[in-house]
Write an enzyme that holds these catalytic residues in place. Structure first.
Site, PDB file in Angstrom:
ATOM      1  N   LYS A 210     -12.050   2.559  -6.698  1.00 52.66           N
ATOM      2  CA  LYS A 210     -11.300   3.794  -6.632  1.00 52.66           C
ATOM      3  C   LYS A 210      -9.976   3.890  -5.984  1.00 52.66           C
ATOM      4  O   LYS A 210      -9.983   3.826  -4.690  1.00 52.66           O
ATOM      5  CB  LYS A 210     -12.281   4.789  -6.064  1.00 52.66           C
ATOM      6  CG  LYS A 210     -12.290   6.138  -6.105  1.00 52.66           C
ATOM      7  CD  LYS A 210     -11.049   7.029  -6.356  1.00 52.66           C
ATOM      8  CE  LYS A 210     -10.616   7.787  -4.941  1.00 52.66           C
ATOM      9  NZ  LYS A 210      -9.137   8.035  -4.858  1.00 52.66           N
TER      10      LYS A 210
ATOM     11  N   GLU B 163      -5.374   8.177  -5.788  1.00 49.49           N
ATOM     12  CA  GLU B 163      -4.921   9.016  -7.051  1.00 49.49           C
ATOM     13  C   GLU B 163      -3.487   8.664  -7.362  1.00 49.49           C
ATOM     14  O   GLU B 163      -3.153   8.796  -8.600  1.00 49.49           O
ATOM     15  CB  GLU B 163      -4.971  10.435  -6.764  1.00 49.49           C
ATOM     16  CG  GLU B 163      -4.876  11.481  -7.738  1.00 49.49           C
ATOM     17  CD  GLU B 163      -4.942  12.965  -7.343  1.00 49.49           C
ATOM     18  OE1 GLU B 163      -4.471  13.349  -6.081  1.00 49.49           O
ATOM     19  OE2 GLU B 163      -5.202  13.633  -8.080  1.00 49.49           O
TER      20      GLU B 163
ATOM     21  N   GLY C 104      -7.863   3.053   4.591  1.00 47.39           N
ATOM     22  CA  GLY C 104      -7.290   4.390   4.526  1.00 47.39           C
ATOM     23  C   GLY C 104      -7.050   5.062   5.838  1.00 47.39           C
ATOM     24  O   GLY C 104      -7.121   4.321   7.023  1.00 47.39           O
ATOM     25  N   GLY C 105      -7.180   6.462   5.956  1.00 47.98           N
ATOM     26  CA  GLY C 105      -6.956   6.973   7.194  1.00 47.98           C
ATOM     27  C   GLY C 105      -8.134   6.986   7.987  1.00 47.98           C
ATOM     28  O   GLY C 105      -9.025   6.981   7.205  1.00 47.98           O
TER      29      GLY C 105
ATOM     30  N   THR D 163     -10.384  10.213   6.979  1.00 51.60           N
ATOM     31  CA  THR D 163     -10.995   9.958   5.663  1.00 51.60           C
ATOM     32  C   THR D 163     -12.171   9.028   6.289  1.00 51.60           C
ATOM     33  O   THR D 163     -13.545   9.121   5.793  1.00 51.60           O
ATOM     34  CB  THR D 163     -10.314   9.486   4.658  1.00 51.60           C
ATOM     35  OG1 THR D 163      -9.120  10.305   4.645  1.00 51.60           O
ATOM     36  CG2 THR D 163     -11.287   9.749   3.516  1.00 51.60           C
ATOM     37  N   GLY D 164     -11.928   7.889   6.682  1.00 53.52           N
ATOM     38  CA  GLY D 164     -12.928   6.939   7.103  1.00 53.52           C
ATOM     39  C   GLY D 164     -14.094   7.504   7.831  1.00 53.52           C
ATOM     40  O   GLY D 164     -15.162   7.003   7.603  1.00 53.52           O
TER      41      GLY D 164
ATOM     42  N   GLU E 264     -11.327  -0.218   7.095  1.00 49.97           N
ATOM     43  CA  GLU E 264      -9.857  -0.578   7.668  1.00 49.97           C
ATOM     44  C   GLU E 264      -9.182   0.691   7.394  1.00 49.97           C
ATOM     45  O   GLU E 264      -8.666   1.274   6.904  1.00 49.97           O
ATOM     46  CB  GLU E 264      -9.407  -1.684   6.602  1.00 49.97           C
ATOM     47  CG  GLU E 264      -8.650  -2.811   7.227  1.00 49.97           C
ATOM     48  CD  GLU E 264      -7.223  -2.320   7.322  1.00 49.97           C
ATOM     49  OE1 GLU E 264      -6.858  -1.511   8.192  1.00 49.97           O
ATOM     50  OE2 GLU E 264      -6.343  -2.425   6.367  1.00 49.97           O
TER      51      GLU E 264
ATOM     52  N   CYS F 183      -0.499  -0.017   7.930  1.00 50.09           N
ATOM     53  CA  CYS F 183      -1.622   0.482   9.113  1.00 50.09           C
ATOM     54  C   CYS F 183      -1.210  -0.575  10.119  1.00 50.09           C
ATOM     55  O   CYS F 183      -1.641  -0.099  11.530  1.00 50.09           O
ATOM     56  CB  CYS F 183      -2.995   0.273   8.524  1.00 50.09           C
ATOM     57  SG  CYS F 183      -3.245  -1.377   7.648  1.00 50.09           S
TER      58      CYS F 183
ATOM     59  N   GLU G 168      -0.610   7.993  14.580  1.00 51.83           N
ATOM     60  CA  GLU G 168      -0.132   7.170  13.709  1.00 51.83           C
ATOM     61  C   GLU G 168       0.960   7.947  12.737  1.00 51.83           C
ATOM     62  O   GLU G 168       0.555   8.983  12.017  1.00 51.83           O
ATOM     63  CB  GLU G 168      -1.199   6.574  12.777  1.00 51.83           C
ATOM     64  CG  GLU G 168      -0.723   5.829  11.750  1.00 51.83           C
ATOM     65  CD  GLU G 168      -1.922   5.150  10.833  1.00 51.83           C
ATOM     66  OE1 GLU G 168      -2.571   5.920  10.362  1.00 51.83           O
ATOM     67  OE2 GLU G 168      -1.664   3.757  10.697  1.00 51.83           O
TER      68      GLU G 168
HETATM   69  P1  ADP Z   1      -3.833   7.922   2.666  1.00 45.93           P
HETATM   70  O1  ADP Z   1      -3.865   8.996   4.055  1.00 45.93           O
HETATM   71  O2  ADP Z   1      -3.403   6.450   2.987  1.00 45.93           O
HETATM   72  O3  ADP Z   1      -3.792   8.570   1.503  1.00 45.93           O
HETATM   73  P2  ADP Z   1      -6.904   8.635   2.619  1.00 45.93           P
HETATM   74  O4  ADP Z   1      -7.770   8.148   3.790  1.00 45.93           O
HETATM   75  O5  ADP Z   1      -6.511  10.096   2.444  1.00 45.93           O
HETATM   76  O6  ADP Z   1      -5.435   7.701   2.997  1.00 45.93           O
HETATM   77  O7  ADP Z   1      -7.138   7.850   1.053  1.00 45.93           O
HETATM   78  C1  ADP Z   1      -7.495   6.503   1.062  1.00 45.93           C
HETATM   79  C2  ADP Z   1      -8.335   6.521  -0.017  1.00 45.93           C
HETATM   80  O8  ADP Z   1      -9.646   7.329   0.275  1.00 45.93           O
HETATM   81  C3  ADP Z   1      -7.736   7.094  -1.275  1.00 45.93           C
HETATM   82  O9  ADP Z   1      -8.249   6.485  -2.549  1.00 45.93           O
HETATM   83  C4  ADP Z   1      -8.617   8.578  -1.504  1.00 45.93           C
HETATM   84  O10 ADP Z   1      -8.525   9.110  -2.653  1.00 45.93           O
HETATM   85  C5  ADP Z   1      -9.833   8.300  -0.860  1.00 45.93           C
HETATM   86  N1  ADP Z   1     -10.439   9.393  -0.291  1.00 45.93           N
HETATM   87  C6  ADP Z   1      -9.940  10.474   0.222  1.00 45.93           C
HETATM   88  N2  ADP Z   1     -10.967  11.348   0.685  1.00 45.93           N
HETATM   89  C7  ADP Z   1     -12.067  10.798   0.210  1.00 45.93           C
HETATM   90  C8  ADP Z   1     -13.467  11.162   0.624  1.00 45.93           C
HETATM   91  N3  ADP Z   1     -13.859  12.293   0.993  1.00 45.93           N
HETATM   92  N4  ADP Z   1     -14.746  10.159   0.008  1.00 45.93           N
HETATM   93  C9  ADP Z   1     -14.016   9.270  -0.933  1.00 45.93           C
HETATM   94  N5  ADP Z   1     -13.014   8.742  -0.637  1.00 45.93           N
HETATM   95  C10 ADP Z   1     -11.988   9.489  -0.182  1.00 45.93           C
END
Ligand code: ADP
Length: 494
Positions: free
Chosen positions: A174, A177, A227-228, A231-232, A249, A283, A384
């Site tokens: 995944k 987007e 990712g962030g 979200t993590g 990560e 990161c 960050e």
């Molecule tokens: P960034 O700030 O780098 O965009 P995110 O943490 O928002 O980092 O996104 C990293 C990835 O996690 C992207 O592929 C995003 O679509 C996906 N993502 C965001 N929200 C969710 C969620 N609730 N569950 C699973 N994946 C998600």
């Protein structure tokens, strides 16, 4: 609709059930591609296909060297198409072409490395403690997911896809987007290299829709996420509900430390590369710069001069060092941090504004920015920013320096510039960071584990044993008894 690119669902190239959307080139805001987003229904379909695919003999039962052969073919196809992929990534994300070429090469290297890991992975016979032989073996987990961000497409994807395939899993990929193109190409390359149908799916779309559906699906056994931190953390909550392991990560606010005996030429170049390469959208960006008081003035003069001389511009140009930021909203977020830094009492030594004229007016460019006059507890030093903003902090006492460097919710990386290897050893051991670079920064090797401490994440990727992140450990006992267990009479009729 004819120009809308298909996505890769359960071995079929077709439209997702979500909305049609366009991805754009951050350097001039032109359209890169139109595609459809995947939905939760698409995710279900891909996961069911993956669950069937990884159990089939053509994936589950092939020998490690045969699986390694497929991974080598993937590496070979990436190399054959490297220029094409590097140009595609430049458009996808706006990174300068020199950087995207390096990332494509590293992705090929990652598949090659995990081919070797796959072929050479050993299982152990454990010491016997009775009339039995015991083995500790590793089985593929089954269906796993890789969720990746927009800042290093192809490299982040390869880092998860290669060990997961090497382990014998099926992978739901995944991508972010807004940067889906390289992941989709990897899907095509996997198909061409002979990865069986359904083993890999690539589902671009919104994290909150398709990402969430993937994480919660009962047949997904593990998620590897980059990712962030926000979200993590949400993802880890969802994973806890189904007791699913995750590797995370996440973010960072990494300190770079310059000691009074540092080689200044190396340190200036390393600090600049550490924060401003990838426009700071990394990161591991070294965003807090601690310089010893004795050399602070001279060092900052050199650094500011060199910052102002950085070549910000067209990502096509091999001389460009910094391209645009990913999007207009991301640039707005960086600008609000710069305003905040001024409100917090900081002084701007370089940058702090957008460049103007020509291409600069079309894309999301921002100048490399250096602040001084803030303390480590300022928000600019604690949060960050994920952009080209560096804060410099003079220091004098080593213990106090280490306390400040560790005073962060993050613990991803650190940099040290000194000629004294004993001091480098001592300080590096005391820093709370998953990686410490000494007299270098932001160099990566797939053979060396990577990951964070504290809110920078959980688990490690890369390294020869990275393959085990996608495997379940299983114990086998082979009875060697001459006689039956003493629970039934030998020779009994019943
Ligand atoms: P960034 O700030 O780098 O965009 P995110 O943490 O928002 O980092 O996104 C990293 C990835 O996690 C992207 O592929 C995003 O679509 C996906 N993502 C965001 N929200 C969710 C969620 N609730 N569950 C699973 N994946 C998600």
């Amino acid at each position: 609709m004819s120009d809308v690119q298909p996505i890769f669902i359960g071995g079929e190239w077709r439209a997702g059930r979500g909305k049609v959307y366009a991805t754009r080139y951050p350097a001039d805001d032109t359209v890169n591609a139109e595609l459809t987003a995947a939905t939760a229904e698409d995710a279900n379909e891909a996961i069911e296909a993956a669950d069937a695919a990884w159990r089939r003999p053509n994936w589950r039962d092939i020998k490690p060297h045969e699986r390694a052969g497929i991974l080598h073919r993937i590496a070979g196809l990436i190399r054959e198409r490297s220029e094409d992929l590097a140009q595609m990534q430049r458009r996808d994300n706006g990174k300068p072409i020199t950087e995207t070429r390096a990332l494509v090469a590293s992705a090929a290297g990652t598949f090659q490395f995990f081919a070797a890991a796959c072929e050479t992975l050993e299982e152990t016979i454990t010491p016997p403690r009775g009339d039995f032989l015991t083995f500790s073996i590793n089985d593929p987990m089954g269906v796993v997911a890789a969720i990746t961000p927009w800042n290093s497409p192809i490299a982040s994807e390869a880092q998860k896809l290669a060990p997961a395939l090497a382990a014998g899993c099926a992978v739901i990929l995944k991508p972010a987007e807004i940067t889906p193109l390289l992941a989709l190409e990897l899907g095509r390359i996997c198909e061409q290299a002979g990865v069986p149908k359904g083993v890999v799916s690539v589902l671009p779309g919104k994290g909150s829709i398709v990402g969430d559906a993937i994480v919660r699906h009962p047949k997904v056994r593990k998620v590897a996420f980059t990712g962030g931190t926000t979200t993590g953390r949400a993802l880890a909550h969802a994973a806890a509900e189904k007791l699913m392991p995750v590797s995370l990560e996440l973010g960072g606010k990494s300190p770079t430390i310059v000691f009074e005996d540092a080689d200044i030429d190396h340190a200036v170049a390393g600090v600049l590369f550490g924060i401003f390469s990838s426009s700071g959208e990394s990161c591991i960006a070294g965003s807090r710069l601690f310089v010893h008081k004795k050399i602070h003035k001279e060092f900052m003069q050199r650094l500011v001069e060199a910052t102002k001389a950085l070549r910000v511009g067209d990502p096509v140009d091999v001389k460009t060092q910094m391209g645009p930021l990913i999007s207009s909203s991301h640039r707005a977020s960086i600008e609000s941090y710069v305003e905040l830094g001024l409100k917090e009492g900081g002084k701007i030594l370089a940058g702090g504004t957008r460049p103007t004229g020509g291409l600069y007016d079309k894309g999301w460019f921002y100048l490399p920015t250096v602040f001084e006059g803030l303390s480590n507890n300022a928000r600019l030093c604690q949060e960050e920013i994920f952009g080209p903003v560096l804060v410099t902090l003079p220091w004098e006492d080593e213990d106090d320096l280490i306390a400040q460097a560790n005073d962060s919710v993050y613990g991803l990386a650190a940099g040290l510039w000194t000629r004294d290897f004993r001091r480098a050893w001592r300080v590096a051991r005391r820093l709370e960071a998953g990686t410490a670079w000494i007299n270098t920064y932001k160099l990566f090797s797939v053979s060396t584990p990577f990951g964070g401490l504290k809110e920078s994440g959980l688990g490690r990727e890369k390294g020869r044993l990275g393959i085990l992140q996608y495997m379940d450990q299983k114990s086998l006992y082979f009875g060697m008894n001459e006689n039956p267990l003493p629970w039934a009479e030998v020779g009994s009729k019943h």
